[in-house]
Design an enzyme around this catalytic site. Structure first.
Site, PDB file in Angstrom:
ATOM      1  CD  GLU A 122      -5.985 -43.529   5.916  1.00  0.00           C
ATOM      2  OE1 GLU A 122      -5.797 -42.308   5.864  1.00  0.00           O
ATOM      3  OE2 GLU A 122      -6.401 -44.103   6.912  1.00  0.00           O
ATOM      4  CB  ALA A 255      -8.361 -33.325   4.361  1.00  0.00           C
ATOM      5  CD  GLU A 257      -3.964 -39.393   7.855  1.00  0.00           C
ATOM      6  OE1 GLU A 257      -4.947 -38.913   7.264  1.00  0.00           O
ATOM      7  OE2 GLU A 257      -3.984 -40.508   8.414  1.00  0.00           O
ATOM      8  CG  ASN A 258      -1.024 -37.819   1.765  1.00  0.00           C
ATOM      9  OD1 ASN A 258      -1.365 -38.985   1.806  1.00  0.00           O
ATOM     10  ND2 ASN A 258      -1.748 -36.868   1.178  1.00  0.00           N
ATOM     11  CG  HIS A 290      -8.757 -34.908  11.657  1.00  0.00           C
ATOM     12  ND1 HIS A 290      -9.407 -35.644  12.625  1.00  0.00           N
ATOM     13  CD2 HIS A 290      -8.329 -35.800  10.738  1.00  0.00           C
ATOM     14  CE1 HIS A 290      -9.370 -36.922  12.289  1.00  0.00           C
ATOM     15  NE2 HIS A 290      -8.721 -37.045  11.155  1.00  0.00           N
ATOM     16  CD  GLU A 291      -6.927 -34.937   7.534  1.00  0.00           C
ATOM     17  OE1 GLU A 291      -6.143 -35.869   7.787  1.00  0.00           O
ATOM     18  OE2 GLU A 291      -8.166 -35.107   7.450  1.00  0.00           O
ATOM     19  CG  HIS A 294      -4.100 -37.957  11.216  1.00  0.00           C
ATOM     20  ND1 HIS A 294      -4.378 -38.989  12.087  1.00  0.00           N
ATOM     21  CD2 HIS A 294      -5.218 -37.787  10.462  1.00  0.00           C
ATOM     22  CE1 HIS A 294      -5.613 -39.422  11.867  1.00  0.00           C
ATOM     23  NE2 HIS A 294      -6.162 -38.708  10.903  1.00  0.00           N
ATOM     24  CD  GLU A 313      -8.475 -41.316  10.720  1.00  0.00           C
ATOM     25  OE1 GLU A 313      -8.825 -40.216  11.201  1.00  0.00           O
ATOM     26  OE2 GLU A 313      -7.715 -41.412   9.733  1.00  0.00           O
TER      27      GLU A 313
HETATM   28  N1  BES Z   1      -7.118 -40.417   7.028  1.00  0.00           N
HETATM   29  C1  BES Z   1      -8.349 -39.772   6.739  1.00  0.00           C
HETATM   30  C2  BES Z   1      -8.667 -39.692   5.276  1.00  0.00           C
HETATM   31  C3  BES Z   1      -9.105 -40.981   4.634  1.00  0.00           C
HETATM   32  C4  BES Z   1     -10.310 -41.526   4.925  1.00  0.00           C
HETATM   33  C5  BES Z   1      -8.346 -41.636   3.725  1.00  0.00           C
HETATM   34  C6  BES Z   1     -10.717 -42.696   4.299  1.00  0.00           C
HETATM   35  C7  BES Z   1      -8.739 -42.804   3.122  1.00  0.00           C
HETATM   36  C8  BES Z   1      -9.936 -43.342   3.410  1.00  0.00           C
HETATM   37  C9  BES Z   1      -8.369 -38.354   7.286  1.00  0.00           C
HETATM   38  O1  BES Z   1      -7.514 -38.121   8.353  1.00  0.00           O
HETATM   39  C10 BES Z   1      -9.753 -38.091   7.795  1.00  0.00           C
HETATM   40  O2  BES Z   1     -10.135 -38.710   8.740  1.00  0.00           O
HETATM   41  N2  BES Z   1     -10.489 -37.203   7.153  1.00  0.00           N
HETATM   42  C11 BES Z   1     -11.863 -36.927   7.456  1.00  0.00           C
HETATM   43  C12 BES Z   1     -12.057 -35.599   8.105  1.00  0.00           C
HETATM   44  C13 BES Z   1     -11.756 -35.514   9.565  1.00  0.00           C
HETATM   45  C14 BES Z   1     -11.933 -34.103  10.069  1.00  0.00           C
HETATM   46  C15 BES Z   1     -12.576 -36.461  10.396  1.00  0.00           C
HETATM   47  C16 BES Z   1     -12.592 -36.926   6.143  1.00  0.00           C
HETATM   48  O3  BES Z   1     -11.936 -36.964   5.104  1.00  0.00           O
HETATM   49  O4  BES Z   1     -13.813 -36.895   6.146  1.00  0.00           O
HETATM   50 ZN    ZN Z   2      -8.172 -38.758  10.223  1.00  0.00          ZN
END
Ligand code: BES
Ligand code: ZN
Length: 850
Positions: A122, A255, A257-258, A290-291, A294, A313
């Protein structure tokens, strides 16, 4: 804007894909310098589209061979992908490419971290793995074969055949390429299991590097709680036989969510009492949730295009906040979320990087994983839930899952399920998705013959590209208190839809005190003429925990601003209000700790800007220090008592109650270290058996100027633990005096354990630097120069992390001409760098342009 302009992508230009993918077969032959990726992809023309142009994304790939239906082809290849003559009928595409994961420092696509292979796709990283329609509206069933001598080889879905040197995986659920993942390495697992409510057994694993197996139990428990909660609250069951989580040391984000294979920054999964703080435990629980959440909001229902990012998100942040509120304290979660929203999202909304929750254009999508898309996106859902009510919200979500399962959906689809369940017209509400900027709501009151009237006016300042705004639907939860502090009107929801609107309350015996925006019912800035006596009254009597805290916060802000702007002394009445709060044993200690925490330096700077003043970061810092000294002096006895009363006996437990006690005790400790030269902190440091206590003691010692020895001891004790050493780096930057901050940062970059290649370590130093307002904005300009030097260096290795850190400069227009000139120089120097990444060029361009 520099050379990135020609690449701008617009929401209005969305067109469906010309070809859809039925299934994908991938084979990876892993090697650090030359991994071979073979793909076999079954394409079919998309019946809904006229275009038959065949384009596959691909970046930094070496194409070895390609064929269509078994016939070798020679596609036209550019930096961004390839085009090729293909039939206007279903066909099979096969290709082989070579990539070099060991040389991938950007940590996007397939890369290596401590000898382990892992992926981050992602948003648009899959195109660095193979040629593919790398867009979320192309969903396909993936089968993966991994060949390598490494003992553990993982991918999405359920395991298939495996043997010496290979492993196969099959994911039955169609998914976009951004949810693809692969991991291979010498890993060990912490196993677990979960039985879904329909009786399916799911195998669970947390995979880590050997040596970290003792730090997985908390993540595993958090995962099980999340799975159970999603069944109970949203009716969502897990849909594969196995769920794997992998911890990686080098990771740009928290993190990912693959599908069936979540990949985590090790900082967001590894936990032990000795090495992790209460805040770490809480974050790990939230991010695992969170993950996991998803899996339904993001994976089963994904986004049509990246403009719809808030669809997954915003909703998933909203869901993880509900989860945390249920697992811990709802009021404390709400208050800390509001502090975070104001500190990051309001700040963004108020400057050159402001954009709508659903942006209309971007150059680099990685730059739009922002506080606005995430946190404001979650606030918008909270407002929707308040407006339609809990029952209708539950029905609408049920319909969303039923109607859109398997879809790549849009915000229009999301709002439509609410319209269809409630019959409500949400066209005005939709402005929350399209208009940037934080609305300001001013309130006037009138009192006559037992009738109390509140008149609200809303307006939103201009933001880049949006000079004029229309009124929004703003849900404002209001309660009223009588003169004796009793509630005379319980919480009621007012719906503001006009630019100006009045609401009346009748039959009141006396003029009430209003408690407005209860629970922070809308992400707006409330302006109201009031005085500190009334604020203290609300702090003492309000039944709504958010408004109660908010009253204390407004009081503190006012008192600090008077010190700053008028040279006033620390206010006695304010200290008295804090004393009463400390004395109130009915309050949650975590709440008391939040009341004792002063508004941040950034908060005060913004308050000065709002009052038409130019903030001086060093003066703001000095005033806060002075107030803390005054608090420590005035409250010393009570703080000592609170410290003693809130020691938690027995072995460390990370639960909310124990953490709340520690939060208050350690807030007291910080203040007391201003009185006793750090004596109490030294005792705590010497006896601490967990990281929360040890780190708080070290921090208090640094506050007292007595931390040198402890810093050395801490380093000696933890030099082999990366995550703990990140704290050691950060803390020193956070505690540096304004005039010494840049030098401290410089010194730390020369420490043998400093490296630019690990995002956690870089952020530990430079993230903390950007947060130290008085140090970063020191009038010498050293902060700006140093930050620019290092961002230029980092950009060549890791554009994504560099671009995110550019936001350190986003408030630059609020400062004096000298500072602005110094910042401009730094920004222009970054911009002038040869081969600057698209990511960083877009960010600097936006910051400079506005
Ligand atoms: N899908 C995102 C990770 C992501 C973010 C991938 C940007 C590629 C580019 C993941 O679900 C996410 O939102 N992670 C957050 C933490 C969450 C608790 C808000 C993060 O990585 O900060
Ligand atoms: Zn997310």
């Amino acid at each position: 804007m520099k050379d990135v302009d020609g690449r701008t992508i617009y929401l209005k230009d969305y067109a469906p894909p010309a070809y859809l993918v039925e299934r994908v077969d991938l084979t990876f032959v892993l090697a650090p310098e030359a991994t071979r990726v073979k793909s076999r992809i079954r394409f079919t023309p998309n019946p809904g589209t006229a275009s038959r142009d065949f384009f596959l994304h691909g970046e930094e790939l070496k194409l070895v061979s390609a064929s269509v239906d078994g016939q070798a082809v020679t596609p036209a290849v550019t930096d961004e992908g390839l085009t090729c003559e293909v039939p206007d009928a279903p066909f099979t595409w096969e290709a082989e490419v070579e990539i070099a994961p060991a040389r991938n420092t950007a940590l996007e696509g397939l890369y290596m971290s401590n000898g382990m292979y892992c992926t981050q796709c992602e948003a648009e990283g899959f195109r660095k793995i193979t040629y593919y329609p790398d867009r979320p509206d192309v969903m396909a069933v993936f089968t993966v074969r991994i060949e390598s001598e490494l003992p553990v080889m993982l991918s999405n879905g359920n395991p298939g055949a495996s043997g010496a040197g290979f492993a196969e995986w099959h994911d039955p659920w169609p998914k976009p390429a951004y949810l693809f993942a692969l991991v291979a390495g010498e890993l060990v697992n912490h196993p677990g299991s979960f039985t879904t409510r329909s009786g399916k057994d799911v195998e669970l694993n947390v995979w880590v590097r050997p040596g970290d197996e003792g730090k997985c139990a908390f993540a595993m428990e958090s995962l099980k709680k999340s799975m159970k909660w999603d069944e109970e609250v949203y009716g969502r069951e897990y849909d594969l036989d196995i769920f794997n989580i992998v911890a990686v040391d080098d990771f740009n984000m928290g993190a990912m969510e693959n599908k069936g294979l979540n990949i985590f920054n090790s900082a967001a999964v590894l936990a032990s009492p000795e090495t992790s703080t209460d805040a770490n435990f809480e974050r790990i629980e939230a991010i695992i949730a969170h993950e996991y959440f998803h899996n339904w909001t993001g994976n089963r229902i994904t986004c049509r295009d990246w403009f719809q990012l808030c669809l997954k998100e915003g909703l998933t942040v909203f869901r993880d906040a509900q989860f945390t509120a249920d697992m811990r304290s709802e009021p404390v979660k709400r208050i800390t979320d509001v502090i975070d929203l104001r500190g990051r999202q309001f700040r963004e909304d108020n400057g050159p990087l402001a954009h709508p929750v659903r942006p209309e254009s971007f150059v680099e999508i990685n730059n739009f994983y922002t506080a606005t898309v995430y946190e404001k996106g979650a606030e918008v859902i909270g407002m929707l839930k308040r407006l339609v009510g809990d029952e209708a919200y539950a029905k609408a979500l049920e319909l969303y899952f039923e109607r859109h399962d398997g879809d790549a959906a849009t915000i229009e689809d999301w709002l439509k399920v609410f319209e269809d369940t409630t019959g409500r017209d949400l066209s005005q509400f939709k402005r929350w998705y399209s208009q940037a900027g934080t609305p300001r709501v001013s309130v006037d009151e009138a009192w006559k013959d037992g009738t109390y009237t509140l008149t609200f006016r809303q307006s939103t300042p201009p933001t880049p590209g949006q000079p004029v705004k229309d009124p929004r639907v703003i849900p404002i939860a209001v309660g009223l208190l009588g003169p004796n502090g009793d509630e005379v009107q319980e919480t009621t929801l007012l719906e503001l839809t006009e630019a100006e609107q009045s609401f009346t309350f009748e039959g009141l015996a006396a003029k009430p005190v209003p408690s407005i925006l209860r629970g922070f019912s809308a992400p707006v800035i409330l302006d109201r003429e009031t005085d500190n006596a009334e604020r203290a009254f609300l702090l003492a009597h309000d039944t709504d925990p958010f408004c109660k805290w908010e009253a204390g916060r407004a009081l503190a802000r006012d008192v600090l601003l008077r010190m700053l702007n008028e040279g006033a002394a620390p206010d006695k009445a304010f200290l008295g209000a804090l004393s009463s709060t400390l004395a109130d044993e009915s309050l949650d200690p975590a709440f008391v700790a939040l009341v004792l925490a002063l508004p941040s330096e950034d908060d005060l700077a913004q308050a000065q800007v709002d009052a038409g003043l130019v903030p001086d970061p060093q003066a703001i810092h000095a005033v806060r220090e002075r107030m803390r000294d005054a608090m420590a002096e005035a409250l010393e006895d009570q703080l000592r008592a609170a410290y003693a009363a809130h020691q938690v006996p027995g072995p460390y437990r990370p639960d909310a109650d124990a953490a709340a006690s520690r939060a208050l005790a350690n807030t007291a400790l910080m203040l007391l270290s201003r009185r006793d030269g750090g004596a109490l902190a030294q005792t705590q440091y010497d006896t601490a058996d967990n990281m929360t206590q040890q780190l708080a003691a070290l921090s208090a010692l640094l506050t007292a100027g007595a931390g040198e020895e402890a810093l050395k001891a801490f380093e000696a004790q933890w030099k082999d633990d990366r995550l703990v050493m990140d704290k050691w780096f950060s803390l020193q930057v956070a505690h540096a005096e304004p005039g010494d901050t840049a030098a401290t940062v410089e010194r730390l970059t020369r420490h043998p354990a400093f490296t630019m290649k690990n995002p956690n370590r870089f952020r530990a130093v430079f993230g903390a630097f950007a947060m130290n307002q008085a140090g970063f904005h020191h009038d010498s300009g050293d902060g700006y120069r140093l930050m620019a030097d290092w961002l230029i260096e980092l950009d060549a290795l890791n554009p994504q992390t560099t671009a995110r850190m550019c936001s350190a400069f986003q408030t630059w227009r609020r400062y004096d001409a000298d500072r602005q000139a110094l910042i401009r120089e730094a920004l222009e120097r970054i911009m002038a760098k040869k081969d600057l990444s698209r990511d960083t060029a877009e960010m600097i361009g936006r910051i400079l342009d506005a």
